[in-house]
Design an enzyme around this catalytic site. Structure first.
Site, PDB file in Angstrom:
ATOM      1  N   ARG A  73       0.858  -1.195   0.000  1.00  0.00           N
ATOM      2  CA  ARG A  73       0.000   0.000   0.000  1.00  0.00           C
ATOM      3  C   ARG A  73       0.893   1.243   0.000  1.00  0.00           C
ATOM      4  NH1 ARG A  73      -4.047  -0.129   4.823  1.00  0.00           N
ATOM      5  NH2 ARG A  73      -5.074  -1.743   3.577  1.00  0.00           N
ATOM      6  N   ARG A 142      -2.184   6.621   9.810  1.00  0.00           N
ATOM      7  CA  ARG A 142      -2.108   6.112   8.425  1.00  0.00           C
ATOM      8  C   ARG A 142      -2.145   7.258   7.415  1.00  0.00           C
ATOM      9  NH1 ARG A 142      -4.345   0.805   7.967  1.00  0.00           N
ATOM     10  NH2 ARG A 142      -3.708  -0.419   9.768  1.00  0.00           N
ATOM     11  N   LYS A 205      -4.487   1.034  14.695  1.00  0.00           N
ATOM     12  CA  LYS A 205      -4.402   1.997  13.601  1.00  0.00           C
ATOM     13  C   LYS A 205      -5.075   3.314  13.987  1.00  0.00           C
ATOM     14  CE  LYS A 205      -6.794  -0.950  10.975  1.00  0.00           C
ATOM     15  NZ  LYS A 205      -7.606  -1.579   9.908  1.00  0.00           N
ATOM     16  N   LYS A 207      -6.588   7.026  12.056  1.00  0.00           N
ATOM     17  CA  LYS A 207      -6.882   7.608  10.744  1.00  0.00           C
ATOM     18  C   LYS A 207      -7.340   9.058  10.867  1.00  0.00           C
ATOM     19  CE  LYS A 207      -8.073   3.135   8.778  1.00  0.00           C
ATOM     20  NZ  LYS A 207      -9.081   2.300   8.091  1.00  0.00           N
ATOM     21  N   CYS A 426     -15.115  -3.319  -1.332  1.00  0.00           N
ATOM     22  CA  CYS A 426     -13.754  -3.587  -0.853  1.00  0.00           C
ATOM     23  C   CYS A 426     -13.137  -4.711  -1.676  1.00  0.00           C
ATOM     24  CB  CYS A 426     -13.779  -3.953   0.621  1.00  0.00           C
ATOM     25  SG  CYS A 426     -14.423  -5.608   0.912  1.00  0.00           S
ATOM     26  N   CYS A 432      -7.821 -10.914   0.305  1.00  0.00           N
ATOM     27  CA  CYS A 432      -7.994 -10.526   1.708  1.00  0.00           C
ATOM     28  C   CYS A 432      -8.197 -11.757   2.602  1.00  0.00           C
ATOM     29  CB  CYS A 432      -9.186  -9.586   1.858  1.00  0.00           C
ATOM     30  SG  CYS A 432      -9.437  -9.146   3.583  1.00  0.00           S
ATOM     31  N   CYS A 471     -16.699  -8.448   4.664  1.00  0.00           N
ATOM     32  CA  CYS A 471     -16.817  -8.863   6.066  1.00  0.00           C
ATOM     33  C   CYS A 471     -17.151  -7.632   6.906  1.00  0.00           C
ATOM     34  CB  CYS A 471     -15.528  -9.546   6.547  1.00  0.00           C
ATOM     35  SG  CYS A 471     -14.230  -8.397   7.048  1.00  0.00           S
ATOM     36  N   CYS A 475     -14.298  -2.138   5.258  1.00  0.00           N
ATOM     37  CA  CYS A 475     -13.329  -1.328   4.510  1.00  0.00           C
ATOM     38  C   CYS A 475     -13.979  -0.467   3.437  1.00  0.00           C
ATOM     39  CB  CYS A 475     -12.270  -2.229   3.888  1.00  0.00           C
ATOM     40  SG  CYS A 475     -11.354  -3.166   5.121  1.00  0.00           S
TER      41      CYS A 475
HETATM   42 FE1  SRM Z   1      -9.378  -2.146   5.623  1.00  0.00          FE
HETATM   43  C1  SRM Z   1      -8.141  -4.795   7.317  1.00  0.00           C
HETATM   44  C2  SRM Z   1      -8.357  -3.467   2.737  1.00  0.00           C
HETATM   45  C3  SRM Z   1      -9.976   0.802   4.138  1.00  0.00           C
HETATM   46  C4  SRM Z   1     -11.307  -1.205   8.297  1.00  0.00           C
HETATM   47  N1  SRM Z   1      -8.342  -3.819   5.126  1.00  0.00           N
HETATM   48  C5  SRM Z   1      -7.875  -4.773   5.986  1.00  0.00           C
HETATM   49  C6  SRM Z   1      -6.974  -5.771   5.256  1.00  0.00           C
HETATM   50  C7  SRM Z   1      -5.575  -5.255   5.326  1.00  0.00           C
HETATM   51  C8  SRM Z   1      -7.111  -7.235   5.702  1.00  0.00           C
HETATM   52  C9  SRM Z   1      -6.169  -7.744   6.759  1.00  0.00           C
HETATM   53  O1  SRM Z   1      -6.017  -7.117   7.817  1.00  0.00           O
HETATM   54  O2  SRM Z   1      -5.603  -8.812   6.535  1.00  0.00           O
HETATM   55  C10 SRM Z   1      -7.548  -5.631   3.829  1.00  0.00           C
HETATM   56  C11 SRM Z   1      -6.603  -5.986   2.677  1.00  0.00           C
HETATM   57  C12 SRM Z   1      -7.403  -6.518   1.515  1.00  0.00           C
HETATM   58  C13 SRM Z   1      -6.623  -6.680   0.273  1.00  0.00           C
HETATM   59  O3  SRM Z   1      -6.483  -7.838  -0.200  1.00  0.00           O
HETATM   60  O4  SRM Z   1      -6.147  -5.700  -0.286  1.00  0.00           O
HETATM   61  C14 SRM Z   1      -8.091  -4.220   3.879  1.00  0.00           C
HETATM   62  N2  SRM Z   1      -9.080  -1.442   3.824  1.00  0.00           N
HETATM   63  C15 SRM Z   1      -8.747  -2.166   2.736  1.00  0.00           C
HETATM   64  C16 SRM Z   1      -8.888  -1.360   1.463  1.00  0.00           C
HETATM   65  C17 SRM Z   1      -7.869  -1.705   0.387  1.00  0.00           C
HETATM   66  C18 SRM Z   1     -10.330  -1.540   0.963  1.00  0.00           C
HETATM   67  C19 SRM Z   1     -10.595  -1.122  -0.457  1.00  0.00           C
HETATM   68  O5  SRM Z   1     -11.180  -1.941  -1.149  1.00  0.00           O
HETATM   69  O6  SRM Z   1     -10.257  -0.014  -0.864  1.00  0.00           O
HETATM   70  C20 SRM Z   1      -8.767   0.059   2.049  1.00  0.00           C
HETATM   71  C21 SRM Z   1      -7.350   0.537   2.143  1.00  0.00           C
HETATM   72  C22 SRM Z   1      -7.276   1.871   2.781  1.00  0.00           C
HETATM   73  C23 SRM Z   1      -5.941   2.549   2.710  1.00  0.00           C
HETATM   74  O7  SRM Z   1      -5.543   2.908   1.606  1.00  0.00           O
HETATM   75  O8  SRM Z   1      -5.344   2.761   3.762  1.00  0.00           O
HETATM   76  C24 SRM Z   1      -9.307  -0.174   3.453  1.00  0.00           C
HETATM   77  N3  SRM Z   1     -10.373  -0.460   6.161  1.00  0.00           N
HETATM   78  C25 SRM Z   1     -10.600   0.606   5.354  1.00  0.00           C
HETATM   79  C26 SRM Z   1     -11.595   1.463   5.917  1.00  0.00           C
HETATM   80  C27 SRM Z   1     -12.179   2.712   5.279  1.00  0.00           C
HETATM   81  C28 SRM Z   1     -11.501   3.973   5.722  1.00  0.00           C
HETATM   82  O9  SRM Z   1     -10.517   3.953   6.447  1.00  0.00           O
HETATM   83  O10 SRM Z   1     -11.968   5.041   5.319  1.00  0.00           O
HETATM   84  C29 SRM Z   1     -11.987   0.873   7.100  1.00  0.00           C
HETATM   85  C30 SRM Z   1     -13.119   1.373   8.039  1.00  0.00           C
HETATM   86  C31 SRM Z   1     -12.733   2.549   8.843  1.00  0.00           C
HETATM   87  C32 SRM Z   1     -12.062   2.132  10.102  1.00  0.00           C
HETATM   88  O11 SRM Z   1     -10.862   1.940  10.103  1.00  0.00           O
HETATM   89  O12 SRM Z   1     -12.776   1.960  11.101  1.00  0.00           O
HETATM   90  C33 SRM Z   1     -11.204  -0.333   7.256  1.00  0.00           C
HETATM   91  N4  SRM Z   1      -9.620  -2.855   7.515  1.00  0.00           N
HETATM   92  C34 SRM Z   1     -10.507  -2.360   8.431  1.00  0.00           C
HETATM   93  C35 SRM Z   1     -10.510  -3.206   9.583  1.00  0.00           C
HETATM   94  C36 SRM Z   1     -11.359  -3.013  10.864  1.00  0.00           C
HETATM   95  C37 SRM Z   1     -10.684  -2.105  11.816  1.00  0.00           C
HETATM   96  C38 SRM Z   1     -11.389  -2.031  13.137  1.00  0.00           C
HETATM   97  O13 SRM Z   1     -11.264  -1.013  13.808  1.00  0.00           O
HETATM   98  O14 SRM Z   1     -12.040  -2.981  13.543  1.00  0.00           O
HETATM   99  C39 SRM Z   1      -9.600  -4.259   9.305  1.00  0.00           C
HETATM  100  C40 SRM Z   1      -9.229  -5.437  10.219  1.00  0.00           C
HETATM  101  C41 SRM Z   1      -8.279  -5.058  11.304  1.00  0.00           C
HETATM  102  O15 SRM Z   1      -7.705  -3.977  11.329  1.00  0.00           O
HETATM  103  O16 SRM Z   1      -8.101  -5.915  12.166  1.00  0.00           O
HETATM  104  C42 SRM Z   1      -9.070  -4.006   7.993  1.00  0.00           C
HETATM  105 FE1  SF4 Z   2     -11.184  -7.708   3.685  1.00  0.00          FE
HETATM  106 FE2  SF4 Z   2     -13.289  -7.384   5.222  1.00  0.00          FE
HETATM  107 FE3  SF4 Z   2     -11.805  -5.293   4.566  1.00  0.00          FE
HETATM  108 FE4  SF4 Z   2     -13.291  -6.395   2.744  1.00  0.00          FE
HETATM  109  S1  SF4 Z   2     -14.058  -5.415   4.606  1.00  0.00           S
HETATM  110  S2  SF4 Z   2     -11.135  -5.850   2.479  1.00  0.00           S
HETATM  111  S3  SF4 Z   2     -13.240  -8.516   3.299  1.00  0.00           S
HETATM  112  S4  SF4 Z   2     -11.145  -6.972   5.805  1.00  0.00           S
END
Ligand code: SRM
Ligand code: SF4
Length: 561
Positions: A73, A142, A205, A207, A426, A432, A471, A475
């Site tokens: 990323r 981030r 994390k 943000k 996502c 993922c 899930c 995201c």
């Molecule tokens: Fe996310 C984890 C993809 C934005 C909440 N996110 C992941 C992981 C890294 C899976 C992992 O931990 O193994 C995913 C990788 C998938 C892949 O194969 O690429 C992933 N998140 C993404 C992206 C690529 C989604 C997309 O389709 O665009 C976004 C990348 C953002 C970036 O450039 O930094 C992405 N993730 C978000 C957002 C939206 C936002 O930030 O505006 C959220 C919700 C906001 C938030 O953080 O509350 C988000 N991602 C999560 C979470 C849940 C965090 C939590 O507080 O519970 C996880 C899981 C974790 O952290 O344990 C996670």
């Molecule tokens: Fe993976 Fe869940 Fe985030 Fe989708 S919402 S990219 S399935 S961690």
């Protein structure tokens, strides 16, 4: 160290400021993977180990290790790249990754499918391109996001500049990244210090996002720290401050939940960096380091109470926050097509389904964007809705850009329905590791079916916000979708409804864990009611709440109307 701390806290503490044994793990030729501990450390460097889940079973049967590869990323504050940077990311994607660039919901690029033996070369190539991946993931601040504002250049410059400054200010200070990926000489044993983060960084994390009303294209209330720029007579007078936003939840665990940021006041620009630093510092000191599920700032706030948090913040800052100023958001999507900026230059927003830029039959988007980047003299902006803007085009250049857009099928926005233009999904499967259901790969067929339903009710142009997450981690920020599908199992989703179109109200669970047939049947009935009963300009989410189909979620953000 206390045994109750989560294993990640132990790994961070032992990592010598994010070095771990990454060098050894990368050099190990026996496996395409790295060790458990190094996996945790690697995130801080902007990369995740993954495996191709489509191949898992087959490889297990063949007694082979999973098909490991790495997601990388980039760190791009405010999502702005020069055409030259675009060309370099494009070349890196084709040389080292799976031949696609993925625009994320935090307006940066992800590369998928990089092999361990090429990880170092890939990260070095990104840095040679005047970009970085440092702290794009991990328990730190981030990538800072900012409104892309294609209309007012001055407002965009303000948002982007603050994204850049906040991003710089809170970068980790360790030299581990430079040593491991860029061959910088070793700082013996990691003796440098992390004045803000300390040796175990943040509990989770963090943000930050900067929004400029009336556009909430970053979903400012989903950020741990949301800054809402207040601009009066063209001048930035300060920021309203919202804390404790977050989307992630865990299936079946009611102690985890999405939460909108709470507005706590206003600060003038000269106090923003101090404010952000103290919010981060309180989270560093008060965040839960034992249970990662409860470690985000939103839980810290709810556990300690917003008033206690604000009192601590003001005490650490040495001044009181002023009351929040009036503001109004009218939408959280992107406006597609050409828009003229206040300075006479033009901006073209392209709809990029799920943010995936690749060459597919009839839609050579990667090639098309390469051709555009070769001739474009402005900049390119990635949006938090996974779209992109070819920005700052001189009037005389429009025709040339348009021709390239048409030639490569990049003008999908012209053909798209209202829901297609406002859909986010996502990544989910196959990369993922946390996905429970498809998202990005499901979106195209889902949209075809929803478009047919909407057309049958005369709603083809209705701008409805659809968000699909594989899930409950959220995201795609699904809890802010007028319609949201959240993966629970293969082919099964929670259907949530009733957010507004401005990112101020969470949606509600409408049906639990249902399959496509039921999803379409439920939506068909609701589209019929919407077509018959909507008020002029009333959004689908607002209609569902007004007509009592869904109860409004508690505590919508109190923004002035
Ligand atoms: Fe996310 C984890 C993809 C934005 C909440 N996110 C992941 C992981 C890294 C899976 C992992 O931990 O193994 C995913 C990788 C998938 C892949 O194969 O690429 C992933 N998140 C993404 C992206 C690529 C989604 C997309 O389709 O665009 C976004 C990348 C953002 C970036 O450039 O930094 C992405 N993730 C978000 C957002 C939206 C936002 O930030 O505006 C959220 C919700 C906001 C938030 O953080 O509350 C988000 N991602 C999560 C979470 C849940 C965090 C939590 O507080 O519970 C996880 C899981 C974790 O952290 O344990 C996670
Ligand atoms: Fe993976 Fe869940 Fe985030 Fe989708 S919402 S990219 S399935 S961690």
């Amino acid at each position: 160290m206390s045994p109750q701390l989560s294993d990640v806290e132990h790994i961070k503490a032992a990592s010598r400021l994010l070095r771990g044994t990454l060098v050894e793990s990368l050099a190990d030729p026996v496996t395409g993977a790295i060790s458990h501990g190094d996996n945790r450390v690697l995130k801080f460097h902007g990369s995740y180990q993954q495996d191709d889940r489509d191949l898992r079973e087959e490889r297990r049967l063949q007694k082979l290790e999973p098909a490991y590869s790495f997601m990388i990323r980039a760190r791009l504050p405010g999502g702005v790249v020069t055409p030259q940077q675009w060309l370099n990311f494009d070349a890196i994607a084709r040389e080292y990754a799976n031949g696609s660039l993925r625009i994320t919901t935090r307006q940066t690029f992800q590369l998928h499918g990089v092999l361990k033996r090429e990880l170092k070369a890939t990260i070095a190539a990104i840095n040679a391109n005047l970009s970085s991946t440092v702290a794009a993931c991990g328990d730190v601040n981030r990538n800072v996001v900012a409104s892309v504002n294609p209309v007012e250049s001055a407002a965009h410059a303000i948002a982007w500049d603050w994204a850049r400054r906040l991003s710089e200010q809170f970068l980790p200070r360790t030299r581990a990244y430079h040593e491991i990926w860029l061959d910088e000489n070793k700082v013996a044993g990691g003796e440098e210090s992390e004045p803000l983060y300390g040796p175990t960084y943040l509990p989770r994390k963090f943000k930050i996002g900067v929004a400029i009303p009336p556009t909430n294209d970053i979903d400012v209330f989903a950020q741990d720290l949301g800054l809402i720029a207040i601009i009066e007579r063209g001048e930035l007078v300060g920021f309203n401050v919202a804390v404790g936003g977050g989307m992630g939840a865990t299936a079946g665990d009611a102690s985890t939940y999405p939460r909108l940021g709470t507005l706590i006041g206003f600060v003038p620009p000269e106090r923003v960096l101090a404010l952000a630093e103290q919010v981060i510092a309180i989270q560093r000191d008060w965040g839960d380091r034992c249970e990662r599920r409860h470690a985000r700032l939103k839980y810290t706030l709810d556990r300690r109470g917003v008033d206690t948090f604000v009192a601590e913040l003001e005490q650490r800052l040495g001044f009181a926050l002023a009351p929040a100023r009036d503001f109004k958001f009218d939408h959280n999507g992107d406006r597609h097509g050409w828009l003229e900026g206040s300075d006479g230059r033009w901006h073209l927003t392209l709809a990029v389904e799920s943010g995936r830029i690749a060459d597919k039959p009839g839609a050579a988007w990667l090639t098309g964007m390469r051709e555009i980047a070769r001739v474009h003299r402005g900049d390119i902006r990635l949006t938090c809705n996974q779209n992109l803007i070819i920005a700052n085009v001189e009037p005389g250049e429009r025709e040339r850009i348009d021709a390239l857009v048409r030639e490569h099928g990049l003008d999908a926005w012209r053909r798209g329905s209202g829901i297609r233009r406002h859909a986010i999904a996502c990544v989910a499967l196959p990369t993922c590791g946390l996905a429970m259901a498809e998202a990005e790969r499901y979106l195209p067929s889902l949209l075809d079916k929803l478009e047919a339903l909407l057309a049958s009710h005369g709603l083809a142009d209705a701008p409805i916000g659809l968000r699909v997450s594989g899930c409950p981690n959220g995201c795609a920020r699904p809890y802010l979708g007028e319609i949201a599908l959240i993966g629970r199992a293969p082919g099964r989703y929670d259907l949530r409804l009733g957010a507004d179109f401005g990112g101020r109200r969470l949606n509600r669970l409408y049906r639990d864990n249902i399959a496509e047939g039921d999803i379409l049947a439920e939506l068909d009935a609701l589209f019929a009611r919407y077509a018959a009963g909507r008020a002029p300009d009333e959004g689908f989410g607002d209609f569902l709440v007004r007509s009592g189909v869904v109860e409004p979620a508690a505590d919508p953000v109190q923004a002035s109307a």
